[in-house]
Write a protein that holds these residues in place. Sequence first.
Motif, PDB file in Angstrom:
ATOM      1  N   LEU A 173      48.325  68.390  37.261  1.00 35.66           N
ATOM      2  CA  LEU A 173      47.470  67.072  37.251  1.00 35.66           C
ATOM      3  C   LEU A 173      47.580  66.324  35.977  1.00 35.66           C
ATOM      4  O   LEU A 173      47.848  65.214  35.719  1.00 35.66           O
ATOM      5  CB  LEU A 173      46.295  67.272  37.798  1.00 35.66           C
ATOM      6  N   TRP A 174      47.407  67.331  34.927  1.00 33.38           N
ATOM      7  CA  TRP A 174      47.331  66.682  33.556  1.00 33.38           C
ATOM      8  C   TRP A 174      48.608  66.082  32.998  1.00 33.38           C
ATOM      9  O   TRP A 174      48.798  65.265  32.342  1.00 33.38           O
ATOM     10  CB  TRP A 174      46.636  67.703  32.589  1.00 33.38           C
ATOM     11  N   SER A 175      49.676  66.839  33.281  1.00 31.81           N
ATOM     12  CA  SER A 175      50.875  66.590  32.791  1.00 31.81           C
ATOM     13  C   SER A 175      51.376  65.265  33.687  1.00 31.81           C
ATOM     14  O   SER A 175      52.038  64.378  32.957  1.00 31.81           O
ATOM     15  CB  SER A 175      52.119  67.565  33.065  1.00 31.81           C
ATOM     16  N   ALA A 176      51.155  65.303  34.738  1.00 36.30           N
ATOM     17  CA  ALA A 176      51.530  64.135  35.804  1.00 36.30           C
ATOM     18  C   ALA A 176      50.577  62.736  35.156  1.00 36.30           C
ATOM     19  O   ALA A 176      51.297  61.721  35.161  1.00 36.30           O
ATOM     20  CB  ALA A 176      51.115  64.288  37.327  1.00 36.30           C
ATOM     21  N   LEU A 177      49.676  63.007  34.627  1.00 37.97           N
ATOM     22  CA  LEU A 177      48.611  61.849  34.286  1.00 37.97           C
ATOM     23  C   LEU A 177      49.221  61.271  33.037  1.00 37.97           C
ATOM     24  O   LEU A 177      49.416  60.076  32.658  1.00 37.97           O
ATOM     25  CB  LEU A 177      47.145  62.342  34.089  1.00 37.97           C
TER      26      LEU A 177
ATOM     27  N   SER B  89      40.031  57.562  31.592  1.00 39.17           N
ATOM     28  CA  SER B  89      40.161  56.249  31.831  1.00 39.17           C
ATOM     29  C   SER B  89      41.756  55.472  31.885  1.00 39.17           C
ATOM     30  O   SER B  89      42.405  55.951  31.154  1.00 39.17           O
ATOM     31  CB  SER B  89      39.485  55.645  30.517  1.00 39.17           C
ATOM     32  N   LEU B  90      41.786  54.580  32.593  1.00 35.37           N
ATOM     33  CA  LEU B  90      42.948  53.908  32.988  1.00 35.37           C
ATOM     34  C   LEU B  90      43.084  52.653  32.207  1.00 35.37           C
ATOM     35  O   LEU B  90      42.120  52.023  32.175  1.00 35.37           O
ATOM     36  CB  LEU B  90      42.992  53.870  34.241  1.00 35.37           C
TER      37      LEU B  90
ATOM     38  N   ILE C 259      47.377  58.129  41.282  1.00 35.87           N
ATOM     39  CA  ILE C 259      47.644  59.410  40.865  1.00 35.87           C
ATOM     40  C   ILE C 259      48.624  60.149  41.516  1.00 35.87           C
ATOM     41  O   ILE C 259      49.484  60.873  41.070  1.00 35.87           O
ATOM     42  CB  ILE C 259      46.081  60.190  40.530  1.00 35.87           C
ATOM     43  N   ILE C 260      48.366  60.059  42.925  1.00 34.31           N
ATOM     44  CA  ILE C 260      49.334  60.770  43.730  1.00 34.31           C
ATOM     45  C   ILE C 260      50.761  60.420  43.615  1.00 34.31           C
ATOM     46  O   ILE C 260      51.590  61.281  43.726  1.00 34.31           O
ATOM     47  CB  ILE C 260      48.771  60.374  45.497  1.00 34.31           C
ATOM     48  N   SER C 261      51.091  59.028  43.343  1.00 31.38           N
ATOM     49  CA  SER C 261      52.230  58.740  43.215  1.00 31.38           C
ATOM     50  C   SER C 261      52.902  59.245  41.817  1.00 31.38           C
ATOM     51  O   SER C 261      54.061  59.704  41.609  1.00 31.38           O
ATOM     52  CB  SER C 261      52.505  57.130  43.233  1.00 31.38           C
ATOM     53  N   ALA C 262      52.014  59.366  40.861  1.00 34.02           N
ATOM     54  CA  ALA C 262      52.395  60.135  39.633  1.00 34.02           C
ATOM     55  C   ALA C 262      52.822  61.324  39.775  1.00 34.02           C
ATOM     56  O   ALA C 262      53.849  61.970  39.268  1.00 34.02           O
ATOM     57  CB  ALA C 262      51.350  59.788  38.634  1.00 34.02           C
ATOM     58  N   LEU C 263      51.841  62.332  40.575  1.00 35.14           N
ATOM     59  CA  LEU C 263      52.269  63.711  40.954  1.00 35.14           C
ATOM     60  C   LEU C 263      53.445  63.795  41.877  1.00 35.14           C
ATOM     61  O   LEU C 263      54.349  64.608  41.448  1.00 35.14           O
ATOM     62  CB  LEU C 263      51.103  64.148  42.100  1.00 35.14           C
TER      63      LEU C 263
ATOM     64  N   SER D  51      53.859  53.484  35.049  1.00 36.25           N
ATOM     65  CA  SER D  51      53.499  51.765  35.578  1.00 36.25           C
ATOM     66  C   SER D  51      52.791  51.970  36.592  1.00 36.25           C
ATOM     67  O   SER D  51      53.108  53.085  37.461  1.00 36.25           O
ATOM     68  CB  SER D  51      54.904  51.244  35.580  1.00 36.25           C
ATOM     69  N   TYR D  52      52.121  51.040  37.114  1.00 34.11           N
ATOM     70  CA  TYR D  52      51.675  50.754  38.362  1.00 34.11           C
ATOM     71  C   TYR D  52      51.952  49.441  39.268  1.00 34.11           C
ATOM     72  O   TYR D  52      51.893  48.490  38.542  1.00 34.11           O
ATOM     73  CB  TYR D  52      50.288  51.099  38.315  1.00 34.11           C
ATOM     74  N   HIS D  53      53.006  49.551  40.013  1.00 35.70           N
ATOM     75  CA  HIS D  53      53.564  48.344  40.761  1.00 35.70           C
ATOM     76  C   HIS D  53      54.176  47.327  39.413  1.00 35.70           C
ATOM     77  O   HIS D  53      53.555  46.144  39.466  1.00 35.70           O
ATOM     78  CB  HIS D  53      52.400  47.439  41.387  1.00 35.70           C
TER      79      HIS D  53
END
Lengths: 166, 129
Positions: free
Chosen positions: B90-94, B30-31, B49-53, B99-101
Amino acid sequence: MSMVRLKARYLLCEIGVSEPASLQLLDERAVYTAVKAAVCRAHGDYGAALSSISFAVKYVNAHTGVVFLRCRKRYYRLIWSALAFITSLDSRGKKIPCFFNCLHVGGTIRTCQKFLIRYNTEQLHRMLPRCRNEAERLEVQKAVRSCSLKCTRREEEEEDEWDEDK
Amino acid sequence: MRQADQRQEPAAYERLVYKNASEYHYMKISLIFEKEGKRLEAAFFKQLIISALRDLYGEVGAAFPFDVLKFDEASLTAILRVYSSGLVKLWSALTLLGSYHNESCAVRVTQVSPFLLALSGNSRELVLN
């Protein structure tokens, strides 16, 4: 107490440029920043941090464009894969478009030097039939005969086996 | 007593041991935004999520395939599917998504399981009558 040896991998690369004159501007700093930036782009923060653990540019030859890069044995593949994405070097304010060509991966500088000598003699042999006159031919033959590895004490101590276990 | 009766066939059986039962892993996440009442579309969510990765693992990491199976815009919960070899990335990137924008946000991982069916029930929300 076991002796833990820090193993390194030396990447022998050749830098290809479109105009040979721009090779003269080559220096260690430019190569270092270019490789680090490429690894950061390709493998992110994780890759940039791991590969820079003992990353160094050991040798740069501005005449032939040969470069020795050193990194940890466990993470050399991060740098190796990122080399393909380097398109230009930034040296003293000038951008030199180039590409990196990895010729050999060795465990020590000595093995890389041995490979380089074999590689250069092969290149010279290939150049021999294409010589246009007798003077050039004599030059090339003299160069082939004088290829040798000068032995120094420091390199003797770095002797290591290239073992394929990863 | 005859010899044939005493001689018995050894019981034959086959035992299969799986180290990893499923090639996919499913995550329910959940975000959470700092600002309440923010809505997001599924495409933006995947882009997030892709930008976090990409920040953590670069272009090579961002190219790793994963799927957003379900996304609930109102509650900002989602079910992701990823190959088991990429679960850690994936888990570590999450975890490190900040931040998002320019808006602070965080990802809470509710459940992770190699089987999708396990995500349908949750012992935390179990109601016993």
